[in-house]
Design an enzyme around this catalytic site. Sequence first.
Site: not given
Ligand code: NAP
Length: 532
Positions: A354, A170, A317, A143
Amino acid sequence: MATAMSASALVPPAAAVTRQRTLLCVPATARAPREMAAEVAAAAALGADVAELRLDRLSGFAPHRDLPVLLADPRPLPALVTYRPKWEGGEYEGDDEPRFEALMLAMELGAEYVDIELKVADKFMKLISGKKPETCKLIVSSHNYENTPSAEELGNLVAQMQATGADIVKIATTATEIVDVSRMFQILVHCQEKQVPIIGLVMNDRGFVSRVLCPKFGGYLTFGTLEKGKESAPAQPTIADLINVYNIRQIGPDTKVFGIIGKPVGHSKSPILHNEAFRSVGFNAVYVPFLVDDLANFLTTYSSPDFAGFSCTIPHKEAAVRCCDEVDPIARDIGAVNTIIRKSDGKLVGYNTDYVGAISAIEDGIRALQPTETTTSPLAGRLFVVIGAGGAGKALAYGAKEKGARVVIANRTFARAQELGNLIGAPALSLAELENYHPEEGMILANTTAIGMHPNVNETPLSKQALKSYAVVFDAVYTPKDTRLLREAAECGATVVSGLEMFIRQAMGQFEHFTGMPAPDSLMRDIVLAKI
Ligand code: NAP
């Protein structure tokens, strides 16, 4: 044994090499002998092949009193008896002699396997010379809790262990990066070619795949716990997950490997979804979590055709776009790849399911209410407001633009809204401006921020009053499924589309890229609704 091994050795040898099926072993780690015996019975009921009796875990262990209980005939499972000293990662703190005596007694009582550490193997061998029953196999173990040595050093280690007279060797090492595991796979393949039975596992989260994929590379045995919290080494999966999630009994040399690349990745439910979908269509593949620090290094190390495709999540990504040989043009524009396929010529092709998932969900939501004969997208010509300018925001904005929508971007950080707007030729708004933005009726709204996501389920990105201007509202948030935004939009009479639909469709898109077959739509929906 110590020969140089190339990355191509990651391809398992052809079936010409006879191999037995990898055994599933549950470590029994209870403090009391009767509880340990109950663990063994439970392991048998769950489908284990072997139980490891960790004698060093027993408190107040008395060999002549306790071993007859633990090894009483008939036993629910063959026993692997281990009495691990502290200096090798166990809990036994005494001298070697009483430890050896206990192991010899276990042999006499019919234990099928006994484990002895390499450092004392010669001493133990002398002691048992001529006394080891034919039916008992001796596992000589090593180990390493710090790292995984080079393939050459691992080869030397195997040779050294074989020289002690081991029936099975092992080696357990530690991964500092997931690429370390490839060296363990190489040594497994090499041992298989040389007909040396070997248990080769890499500990901790970055080594997790070694525990699931050992049947592919010919490992003699792998460990699965009875339940979470009963691990005898870091990052052991449960036996139920090995059997039911990873379909480990079906993994063989020809099984293709897929998985989700991320950091962190342990929380991902994608293995549950994709493995069950693979199984439902009889596709010989397994889908595992890959905890990856450096994407380029990972892709070059696991370059054999057997590592056939990957999902990519945060934070890889964007790097995935650079690592692929070919990238779908919209995925390139978005700057994010969430799916990588290895083509038969070895080239890596990147896609973004996506945006396809989200846009098709919105299109179908509209078509369901307004059936039409035309093949033109129902988004064409519509005013499409995207809230958010992150990864999901970019995907929705590019996707809608591609369908001919007139896109507007609104974001908390206005500069980011402008930046994305400039890239795709769309006007930008602040969130305050969005409240009073209703240049026309029948607009489409897509929230791509985390506002309203669990636990902040009472938050919403836009007032109910402002929602009245929208005919269709999509929310990328999918925990909860019915967000406050979607509830209020429905109350205002809008067509609503859930983020869960995007999630299901992006996974179905990945399945189709991985397998070349249509995704099992209703099965994948049922799994997502029931387990995710
Ligand atoms: P990200 O790249 O971190 O972008 C987040 C975005 O949300 C930015 O524009 C940010 O604004 C804004 N934001 C975050 N908190 C905020 C708040 N309290 N008030 C106002 N604006 C806010 O994240 P992402 O990957 O795009 O994901 C965003 C959301 O999409 C998440 O909830 C994620 O779970 C969801 N999502 C869902 C799927 C699905 O399959 N359904 C797939 C991908 C993502 P700023 O630029 O001002 O920071």
